[in-house]
Motif scaffolding. Structure first.
Motif, PDB file in Angstrom:
ATOM      1  N   VAL A 180     -30.557  29.986  30.938  1.00  0.00           N
ATOM      2  CA  VAL A 180     -29.847  28.876  30.297  1.00  0.00           C
ATOM      3  C   VAL A 180     -29.012  29.446  29.160  1.00  0.00           C
ATOM      4  O   VAL A 180     -29.521  30.159  28.299  1.00  0.00           O
ATOM      5  CB  VAL A 180     -30.850  27.828  29.763  1.00  0.00           C
ATOM      6  N   THR A 181     -27.722  29.119  29.178  1.00  0.00           N
ATOM      7  CA  THR A 181     -26.795  29.678  28.197  1.00  0.00           C
ATOM      8  C   THR A 181     -26.039  28.562  27.489  1.00  0.00           C
ATOM      9  O   THR A 181     -25.636  27.575  28.115  1.00  0.00           O
ATOM     10  CB  THR A 181     -25.787  30.620  28.885  1.00  0.00           C
ATOM     11  N   ALA A 182     -25.852  28.744  26.189  1.00  0.00           N
ATOM     12  CA  ALA A 182     -25.007  27.865  25.384  1.00  0.00           C
ATOM     13  C   ALA A 182     -23.930  28.722  24.736  1.00  0.00           C
ATOM     14  O   ALA A 182     -24.222  29.802  24.216  1.00  0.00           O
ATOM     15  CB  ALA A 182     -25.816  27.163  24.298  1.00  0.00           C
ATOM     16  N   VAL A 183     -22.690  28.243  24.794  1.00  0.00           N
ATOM     17  CA  VAL A 183     -21.568  28.921  24.147  1.00  0.00           C
ATOM     18  C   VAL A 183     -20.900  27.918  23.208  1.00  0.00           C
ATOM     19  O   VAL A 183     -20.571  26.798  23.619  1.00  0.00           O
ATOM     20  CB  VAL A 183     -20.538  29.443  25.185  1.00  0.00           C
ATOM     21  N   VAL A 184     -20.704  28.316  21.956  1.00  0.00           N
ATOM     22  CA  VAL A 184     -20.030  27.459  20.980  1.00  0.00           C
ATOM     23  C   VAL A 184     -18.532  27.466  21.294  1.00  0.00           C
ATOM     24  O   VAL A 184     -17.899  28.528  21.302  1.00  0.00           O
ATOM     25  CB  VAL A 184     -20.272  27.949  19.536  1.00  0.00           C
ATOM     26  N   THR A 185     -17.984  26.286  21.560  1.00  0.00           N
ATOM     27  CA  THR A 185     -16.558  26.195  21.881  1.00  0.00           C
ATOM     28  C   THR A 185     -15.728  25.537  20.786  1.00  0.00           C
ATOM     29  O   THR A 185     -14.504  25.661  20.780  1.00  0.00           O
ATOM     30  CB  THR A 185     -16.334  25.424  23.199  1.00  0.00           C
ATOM     31  N   ARG A 186     -16.407  24.816  19.873  1.00  0.00           N
ATOM     32  CA  ARG A 186     -15.680  24.178  18.766  1.00  0.00           C
ATOM     33  C   ARG A 186     -16.629  24.030  17.599  1.00  0.00           C
ATOM     34  O   ARG A 186     -17.803  23.705  17.772  1.00  0.00           O
ATOM     35  CB  ARG A 186     -15.156  22.798  19.175  1.00  0.00           C
ATOM     36  N   VAL A 187     -16.106  24.287  16.397  1.00  0.00           N
ATOM     37  CA  VAL A 187     -16.887  24.148  15.166  1.00  0.00           C
ATOM     38  C   VAL A 187     -16.191  23.140  14.266  1.00  0.00           C
ATOM     39  O   VAL A 187     -15.042  23.339  13.882  1.00  0.00           O
ATOM     40  CB  VAL A 187     -17.038  25.510  14.437  1.00  0.00           C
ATOM     41  N   GLY A 188     -16.881  22.044  13.985  1.00  0.00           N
ATOM     42  CA  GLY A 188     -16.405  21.063  13.005  1.00  0.00           C
ATOM     43  C   GLY A 188     -17.158  21.263  11.703  1.00  0.00           C
ATOM     44  O   GLY A 188     -17.936  22.205  11.560  1.00  0.00           O
ATOM     45  N   ARG A 189     -16.954  20.355  10.766  1.00  0.00           N
ATOM     46  CA  ARG A 189     -17.641  20.483   9.476  1.00  0.00           C
ATOM     47  C   ARG A 189     -19.154  20.414   9.661  1.00  0.00           C
ATOM     48  O   ARG A 189     -19.883  21.225   9.109  1.00  0.00           O
ATOM     49  CB  ARG A 189     -17.165  19.391   8.515  1.00  0.00           C
ATOM     50  N   ARG A 190     -19.634  19.433  10.453  1.00  0.00           N
ATOM     51  CA  ARG A 190     -21.077  19.301  10.712  1.00  0.00           C
ATOM     52  C   ARG A 190     -21.419  19.369  12.187  1.00  0.00           C
ATOM     53  O   ARG A 190     -22.593  19.391  12.548  1.00  0.00           O
ATOM     54  CB  ARG A 190     -21.587  17.960  10.168  1.00  0.00           C
ATOM     55  N   SER A 191     -20.441  19.370  13.056  1.00  0.00           N
ATOM     56  CA  SER A 191     -20.720  19.345  14.499  1.00  0.00           C
ATOM     57  C   SER A 191     -20.307  20.649  15.164  1.00  0.00           C
ATOM     58  O   SER A 191     -19.427  21.364  14.682  1.00  0.00           O
ATOM     59  CB  SER A 191     -19.986  18.177  15.163  1.00  0.00           C
ATOM     60  N   ARG A 192     -20.975  20.947  16.246  1.00  0.00           N
ATOM     61  CA  ARG A 192     -20.667  22.115  17.078  1.00  0.00           C
ATOM     62  C   ARG A 192     -20.636  21.633  18.520  1.00  0.00           C
ATOM     63  O   ARG A 192     -21.569  20.963  18.976  1.00  0.00           O
ATOM     64  CB  ARG A 192     -21.741  23.197  16.950  1.00  0.00           C
ATOM     65  N   THR A 193     -19.572  21.950  19.239  1.00  0.00           N
ATOM     66  CA  THR A 193     -19.495  21.622  20.662  1.00  0.00           C
ATOM     67  C   THR A 193     -19.960  22.828  21.447  1.00  0.00           C
ATOM     68  O   THR A 193     -19.541  23.962  21.174  1.00  0.00           O
ATOM     69  CB  THR A 193     -18.063  21.231  21.071  1.00  0.00           C
ATOM     70  N   LEU A 194     -20.819  22.578  22.427  1.00  0.00           N
ATOM     71  CA  LEU A 194     -21.406  23.644  23.227  1.00  0.00           C
ATOM     72  C   LEU A 194     -21.116  23.434  24.706  1.00  0.00           C
ATOM     73  O   LEU A 194     -21.178  22.308  25.199  1.00  0.00           O
ATOM     74  CB  LEU A 194     -22.931  23.671  23.050  1.00  0.00           C
TER      75      LEU A 194
END
Length: 131
Positions: free
Chosen positions: A75-89
């Motif tokens: 199982v893999t997660a890759v961070v694709t977007r970083v907001g102030r408090r949110s991270r899209t994976l």
């Protein structure tokens, strides 16, 4: 300017025990993979923000192939977007080993090509960095 946390990749592997099979053919319900996505997302949050964070939502989940008891999932997660408090994976669960009960009670094999079982896009949130 891109955030240096974008592109971070975290991978876990887990054997799927027979106790988790719920359906004929030793199939495991889809929620099993979602639980593993939560685990890998937690490590992402620890690595990016020093906090376990919280899983806020999924914007897409695709169940592409069955997961069975006796499988080994990667199982893999890759961070694709970083907001102030949110991270899209971007999340993916692949079967990398599979039990082979047709060859013996405890027979299993490493798959030449992993099987993509579940994909998803998710959002996690972490505490406000200003606090």
């Amino acid at each position: 300017m891109s955030d240096p946390r974008e592109g971070l990749r975290v991978t876990h592997r887990r054997y799927v025990p027979y106790a988790h099979a719920h359906y004929a053919g030793h199939l495991v319900d889809g929620a099993y993979a979602l639980g593993l996505f939560g685990d890998v997302a937690t490590e992402v949050c620890i690595r990016t923000d020093g906090d376990e964070g919280l899983f806020a939502s999924y914007s897409d989940v695709q169940f592409r192939a069955p997961v069975r008891a006796g499988d080994v999932l990667e199982v893999t997660a890759v961070v694709t977007r970083v907001g102030r408090r949110s991270r899209t994976l971007e999340l993916e669960a692949r079967v990398v080993c599979r039990g082979r009960p047709d060859k013996g009670e405890s027979a299993a094999e490493v798959l030449d090509e992993p099987i993509v079982a579940v994909t998803a896009t998710g959002t996690v949130v972490v505490p406000d960095p200003a606090r």
